[in-house]
Motif scaffolding. Structure first.
Motif, mmCIF file in Angstrom:
data_model
loop_
_atom_site.group_PDB
_atom_site.id
_atom_site.type_symbol
_atom_site.label_atom_id
_atom_site.label_comp_id
_atom_site.label_asym_id
_atom_site.label_seq_id
_atom_site.Cartn_x
_atom_site.Cartn_y
_atom_site.Cartn_z
ATOM 1 N N UNK B 39 -2.097 19.559 51.711
ATOM 2 C CA UNK B 39 -3.252 19.279 50.843
ATOM 3 C C UNK B 39 -3.645 17.802 50.937
ATOM 4 N N UNK B 40 -2.643 16.944 51.172
ATOM 5 C CA UNK B 40 -2.932 15.509 51.295
ATOM 6 C C UNK B 40 -3.386 15.145 52.706
ATOM 7 N N UNK B 41 -3.615 16.155 53.538
ATOM 8 C CA UNK B 41 -4.204 15.897 54.854
ATOM 9 C C UNK B 41 -3.203 15.638 55.973
ATOM 10 N N UNK B 42 -1.897 15.784 55.704
ATOM 11 C CA UNK B 42 -0.897 15.530 56.740
ATOM 12 C C UNK B 42 -0.519 16.836 57.418
ATOM 13 N N UNK B 43 -0.496 16.826 58.735
ATOM 14 C CA UNK B 43 -0.212 18.070 59.450
ATOM 15 C C UNK B 43 1.224 18.183 59.928
ATOM 16 N N UNK B 44 1.923 17.039 60.054
ATOM 17 C CA UNK B 44 3.323 17.080 60.500
ATOM 18 C C UNK B 44 4.201 16.336 59.501
ATOM 19 N N UNK B 45 5.483 16.626 59.534
ATOM 20 C CA UNK B 45 6.421 15.966 58.624
ATOM 21 C C UNK B 45 7.815 15.975 59.256
ATOM 22 N N UNK B 46 8.599 14.937 58.989
ATOM 23 C CA UNK B 46 9.997 14.935 59.436
ATOM 24 C C UNK B 46 10.862 15.542 58.332
ATOM 25 N N UNK B 47 12.031 16.036 58.727
ATOM 26 C CA UNK B 47 12.915 16.616 57.712
ATOM 27 C C UNK B 47 13.311 15.542 56.699
ATOM 28 N N UNK B 48 13.442 14.286 57.178
ATOM 29 C CA UNK B 48 13.824 13.205 56.272
ATOM 30 C C UNK B 48 12.744 12.966 55.201
ATOM 31 N N UNK B 49 11.475 12.920 55.654
ATOM 32 C CA UNK B 49 10.387 12.666 54.712
ATOM 33 C C UNK B 49 10.263 13.809 53.704
ATOM 34 N N UNK B 50 10.452 15.030 54.177
ATOM 35 C CA UNK B 50 10.366 16.181 53.265
ATOM 36 C C UNK B 50 11.478 16.104 52.221
ATOM 37 N N UNK B 51 12.691 15.753 52.667
ATOM 38 C CA UNK B 51 13.799 15.611 51.732
ATOM 39 C C UNK B 51 13.521 14.547 50.683
ATOM 40 N N UNK B 52 12.983 13.406 51.141
ATOM 41 C CA UNK B 52 12.701 12.318 50.191
ATOM 42 C C UNK B 52 11.669 12.751 49.154
ATOM 43 N N UNK B 53 10.640 13.449 49.621
ATOM 44 C CA UNK B 53 9.586 13.927 48.719
ATOM 45 C C UNK B 53 10.167 14.824 47.616
ATOM 46 N N UNK B 54 11.195 15.605 47.972
ATOM 47 C CA UNK B 54 11.717 16.617 47.055
ATOM 48 C C UNK B 54 13.025 16.207 46.383
ATOM 49 N N UNK B 55 13.537 15.014 46.742
ATOM 50 C CA UNK B 55 14.821 14.609 46.165
ATOM 51 C C UNK B 55 15.989 15.438 46.671
ATOM 52 N N UNK B 56 15.903 15.896 47.923
ATOM 53 C CA UNK B 56 17.001 16.650 48.547
ATOM 54 C C UNK B 56 17.545 15.772 49.669
ATOM 55 N N UNK B 57 18.881 15.690 49.807
ATOM 56 C CA UNK B 57 19.456 14.752 50.771
ATOM 57 C C UNK B 57 19.071 15.138 52.193
ATOM 58 N N UNK B 58 18.979 14.116 53.028
ATOM 59 C CA UNK B 58 18.618 14.327 54.434
ATOM 60 C C UNK B 58 19.603 15.295 55.091
ATOM 61 N N UNK B 59 20.895 15.116 54.792
ATOM 62 C CA UNK B 59 21.920 15.982 55.396
ATOM 63 C C UNK B 59 21.680 17.448 55.020
ATOM 64 N N UNK B 60 21.329 17.663 53.755
ATOM 65 C CA UNK B 60 21.091 19.038 53.295
ATOM 66 C C UNK B 60 19.872 19.646 53.989
#
Lengths: 225, 225
Positions: B39-60
């Motif tokens: 919705x914010x116009x971004x088409x790609x994402x890294x697993x790290x950025x997604x984790x940070x957005x959701x407060x889930x650890x990168x390892x998880x």
């Protein structure tokens, strides 16, 4: 981060902060299972029997209970009362918690009347809304107060928790008012992420995720059959 | 037990049945995060950025996404649309689900009007109650029907899921009526364990456990500070 201990070290269980929400939810479920067991007149239980009662694997129960080992008796298992005590200490529900409902629409009214909260020692001590048609009404014995009285009422009544049941579009603004009052934790029912100061803990009940989990279970059952 | 696959093998993710409710809940959260991101116009994402957005650890996140590796692009991450597709396939929400509300008190009425369900593709197609004062009333456009019409209505309207919002003391009896109708899954809001045939999946929303988890977070924060 690092390691933390719960308030009552002698009784409570040590955990690493990495322990998950799922683990804490299992502790709540163990507690219910143990209380059922005691109500049926049983004073001791094995980790295996408790797992079977709750549909949790034996391996998982043993892992979760590793920190309780010193409470166990060889060939007997655990005294239910001991486990209940240590789990209540660990969860922090070994004392009274007072909560306010914010938002007295259908959901808020359902939560004010929800028997489960009082049974578990949570007392709903105030109810708030912005709707003039609701302010002044009594719901399950509680007078609905305007939101501008929130901070003063929370102080007067010693309320530590807020249960947020307002529409999604009002949740952020209302959450900010709650956070400024010195409340320690918010249970959020609005389907939005709240962006609030770190001084307040926020836990969200995501009803759609619950429904998605049910669908997942249904689909898996169809595939297996 | 053993291993199972989801219905659409080419798109969905393989899992062992031991995978936990917590894992499935994270998939739902990833889905929300990815949709926000698009919705914010971004088409790609890294697993790290997604984790940070959701407060889930990168390892998880990396552990959860191990099965999605073939969807990743080195140095770019994932196309959000690809991840959304595979998660929806995995959860089984890549098709329409129809639900009935059983129990139209405050909680049931709140659930009929809950925007989150329809936004996520769940349609509430019928509402039932035993209270003569409610039967025949229209709630959010749905006529409240007597429970004796449940099985016939479910067949006529192609309803697969029931959301149970009756008082605790009526939950078991009502659950049995629902289970006999051929419904596939029940989302139970009553604070009791339902004892029903294995043909129906039951998932319970335990509001007190949610509040206990909040208290746990509050207590931990006090100890750390």
């Amino acid at each position: 981060m690092g390691q933390w201990r719960n308030g009552n070290k002698s009784a409570g269980m040590e955990m690493k902060s990495g322990h998950s929400k799922a683990m804490i939810a299992r502790l709540s479920r163990y507690l219910r299972g143990l209380e059922d067991h005691i109500r049926q007149g049983c004073e001791t239980i094995s980790s295996r029997a408790l797992g079977e009662q709750l549909g949790i694997s034996d391996a998982q129960v043993r892992k979760d209970f590793a920190a309780f080992n010193r409470l166990g008796y060889a060939g007997i298992g655990y005294r239910c009362a001991d486990l209940i005590q240590v789990i209540r200490d660990t969860l922090g529900i070994n004392r009274a918690w007072r909560a306010a409902i914010v938002g007295c629409g259908n959901l808020g009214q359902a939560l004010i009347g929800y028997q489960g909260f009082r049974q578990r020692g949570f007392a709903i001590e105030a109810a708030f809304d912005e709707n003039p048609a609701l302010i002044g009404r009594r719901l399950h014995g509680l007078e609905v107060l305007p939101l501008r009285h929130f901070a003063a009422t929370v102080r007067e009544r010693g309320i530590q928790l807020a249960i947020l049941a307002v529409p999604a579009e009002e949740a952020q603004k209302t959450g900010e008012i709650i956070a400024r009052s010195g409340i320690l934790g918010i249970l959020n029912f609005a389907p939005v992420n709240l962006n609030l100061p770190k001084s307040v803990s926020v836990s969200s009940v995501e009803l759609t995720i619950e429904l998605e989990q049910l669908v997942f279970a249904v689909v898996q059952k169809q595939i297996v059959e």
